[in-house]
Scaffold this active site. Sequence first.
Site, PDB file in Angstrom:
ATOM      1  N   THR A 245       0.882  -1.023   0.011  1.00  0.00           N
ATOM      2  CA  THR A 245      -0.115   0.106   0.097  1.00  0.00           C
ATOM      3  C   THR A 245       0.964   1.020   0.024  1.00  0.00           C
ATOM      4  O   THR A 245       1.995   0.979   0.434  1.00  0.00           O
ATOM      5  CB  THR A 245      -0.989  -0.018   1.232  1.00  0.00           C
TER       6      THR A 245
ATOM      7  N   GLU B 216      -4.215  -3.080   5.068  1.00  0.00           N
ATOM      8  CA  GLU B 216      -3.609  -3.305   6.671  1.00  0.00           C
ATOM      9  C   GLU B 216      -4.712  -4.403   7.131  1.00  0.00           C
ATOM     10  O   GLU B 216      -4.304  -4.669   8.166  1.00  0.00           O
ATOM     11  CB  GLU B 216      -3.035  -2.345   7.402  1.00  0.00           C
TER      12      GLU B 216
ATOM     13  N   LYS C 191      -6.753  10.095  -2.635  1.00  0.00           N
ATOM     14  CA  LYS C 191      -7.228   8.891  -3.257  1.00  0.00           C
ATOM     15  C   LYS C 191      -8.122   8.897  -4.608  1.00  0.00           C
ATOM     16  O   LYS C 191      -9.124   9.465  -4.316  1.00  0.00           O
ATOM     17  CB  LYS C 191      -7.963   7.962  -2.237  1.00  0.00           C
TER      18      LYS C 191
ATOM     19  N   TRP D 233      -4.128   5.325  -4.569  1.00  0.00           N
ATOM     20  CA  TRP D 233      -3.462   6.537  -4.083  1.00  0.00           C
ATOM     21  C   TRP D 233      -2.452   7.203  -4.713  1.00  0.00           C
ATOM     22  O   TRP D 233      -1.776   6.685  -5.608  1.00  0.00           O
ATOM     23  CB  TRP D 233      -2.596   5.634  -2.727  1.00  0.00           C
TER      24      TRP D 233
HETATM   25  P1  AMP Z   1      -6.506   0.638   0.625  1.00  0.00           P
HETATM   26  O1  AMP Z   1      -5.664  -0.005   1.651  1.00  0.00           O
HETATM   27  O2  AMP Z   1      -5.850   1.242  -0.456  1.00  0.00           O
HETATM   28  O3  AMP Z   1      -7.734  -0.093   0.446  1.00  0.00           O
HETATM   29  O4  AMP Z   1      -7.070   2.256   1.410  1.00  0.00           O
HETATM   30  C1  AMP Z   1      -7.525   2.167   2.712  1.00  0.00           C
HETATM   31  C2  AMP Z   1      -7.893   3.694   2.936  1.00  0.00           C
HETATM   32  O5  AMP Z   1      -9.130   3.920   2.107  1.00  0.00           O
HETATM   33  C3  AMP Z   1      -8.768   4.021   4.332  1.00  0.00           C
HETATM   34  O6  AMP Z   1      -7.745   3.957   5.254  1.00  0.00           O
HETATM   35  C4  AMP Z   1      -9.444   5.189   4.065  1.00  0.00           C
HETATM   36  O7  AMP Z   1      -8.619   6.177   4.056  1.00  0.00           O
HETATM   37  C5  AMP Z   1      -9.975   4.900   2.534  1.00  0.00           C
HETATM   38  N1  AMP Z   1     -11.102   4.344   2.297  1.00  0.00           N
HETATM   39  C6  AMP Z   1     -11.565   2.969   2.296  1.00  0.00           C
HETATM   40  N2  AMP Z   1     -12.951   2.709   2.245  1.00  0.00           N
HETATM   41  C7  AMP Z   1     -13.445   4.058   2.704  1.00  0.00           C
HETATM   42  C8  AMP Z   1     -14.768   4.330   2.713  1.00  0.00           C
HETATM   43  N3  AMP Z   1     -15.999   3.808   2.876  1.00  0.00           N
HETATM   44  N4  AMP Z   1     -15.070   5.780   3.019  1.00  0.00           N
HETATM   45  C9  AMP Z   1     -13.815   6.521   3.190  1.00  0.00           C
HETATM   46  N5  AMP Z   1     -12.590   6.077   2.990  1.00  0.00           N
HETATM   47  C10 AMP Z   1     -12.207   5.005   2.694  1.00  0.00           C
END
Ligand code: AMP
Length: 541
Positions: free
Chosen positions: A184, A329, A439, A444
């Site tokens: 990530t 994570e 995002k 990211w």
């Molecule tokens: P990833 O590890 O790439 O899946 O990213 C995880 C991050 O995406 C989380 O820590 C949040 O900052 C953001 N995220 C994931 N799901 C949501 C959601 N439903 N609403 C807002 N932010 C989200």
Amino acid sequence: MHGLMMDYQLTIDRIVEHANRMHPHKQISTKLPDGSMHRYSYADFYRRVKRLGNVLETLGVQPGDRVGTFGWNNYQHLEMYYAIPSAAAVIHTLNIRLSPEQLAYVVNHGGDKVVFVDGTLLPLYERAAGQITCVERYVIFNAPSGTSTSLPNVSYYEDLMAAASDDYTWKVTDERQAMGLCYTSGTTGNPKGVLYSHRSMFLHTLGENLATSLGATERDRLLAVVPMFHAMAWGTPYATLLAGAEIVLPGPHLQPPKLAELIAEERITIAAGVPTIWMGMYQDLKANPRDVSCIRALVVGGSAMPRALIEAYEKELGVNVVHAWGMTEMSPLGTLSKLQSHHDNLPDHERWDVKARQGYVVPGVEMRIVNDAGRVLDWDGSSVGEVQVRGPWIAKAYYRLEPTEEHFTADGWFRTGDVASITPDGYLQITDRTKDLVKSGGEWISSVELENALMAHPKVAEAAVIAVPDERWSERPCAVVVLAPNAGEVTGAELIEFIAPKFAKFWLPDTVIFVDEIPKTSVGKFDKKVLRVRHAEGALG
Ligand code: AMP
């Protein structure tokens, strides 16, 4: 102690064994690059997973070795999802959206011995190959044998499979062995790896299949739009097979009309993807109506799903939306927002308010919010703090890095970098994030890396990059720039052109706003909160 339960190992091979035993006739369907459908049964799949186990052995893959995959969502990738962990090796899913430098970094850091590359993605991978030092062999899949490539030591998936036997004994013995690796984004510096164990993924799969969770059953047909290179496709490859649900994989066909068509034709009941995907499909459905009411759960996460879009899906298209939150994570599932019995009598608009929240925590995961002073806050719907989690499928360190207080607390919680309140009935509502990332479309972008690149321009004194809301992509980067004294005339386009060679195209800010000064915090950092507020108020220019 005498008289305790069996020491039964929760390993991934158990899932495919169960699927084959209970649901041998269920189908796995893939939309191939040419638009045709590839279909086979769980029983066929099972035999091919075993065959692939033998292929891995022929390739010299040993327990603990990392095996990379670089591909779309298709049946061969699904075979790897099962065969690599069941061979006691580690499947390292490589994100096809990374820049060549980042891709090379994660392959090298993961120490991948073999990488499976989708033949339709060869040009993307080849750009990074020169910087990759650890890979001994490449296997090309989803393309005809002999497809030409500049990669060294190449074999072709179907040739290897044709030559292998499907008589194979699973190699994994211990649930605490690693089964998967996924990187990530880091806020600064390099991507960070998250290493899943068999146990953590098995328990995550059970968690996902609870009735209060995604709750897939053998009646379901699940469309996994969420990429298999992103947070293990949210666990859907394992949850479906354990439940006996049919899985449909879209291959490279992610355009809104193609997805709408697939949902309608395949009678999909659960579809999982990021808001950008569902925003695009909604607009397409408005222009070209199709019956997608077969969906019982449109699962959306990765970024916040706008309330208006939840309402539109439900009111106009009769599609139930399930908003979920998680992280790489966290394997990744943390919370999801389904209505509960105490919401039964709410008017529609209040139900959509609830569904727009990130939701309640899945049993197995614990969640708390903590303020800057380290105090655990009440679930009162207004106190706002950092979300921290712990549980059997939450990371306790990053791969090959010492855990630091920045990410892991001394008392055993993972710091998510998301900021939220929690209602008294346990619904998480994310309001902000502390990690300095943007995002966009589920992927990211590091603001800090963009800032450093912009500030390397001789005419730039300071540059701050903030996330600004975007209807299509959820967020887009916006650069706020202070020019150096005597810089003269400089355009935004000139600055973007300057940094473009360093980044994937989708990283480049859409807008560059020139200001006289960037607001700073008391310790002299860019105050991005203030910048975001000013941007929202239209006060940045
Ligand atoms: P990833 O590890 O790439 O899946 O990213 C995880 C991050 O995406 C989380 O820590 C949040 O900052 C953001 N995220 C994931 N799901 C949501 C959601 N439903 N609403 C807002 N932010 C989200």
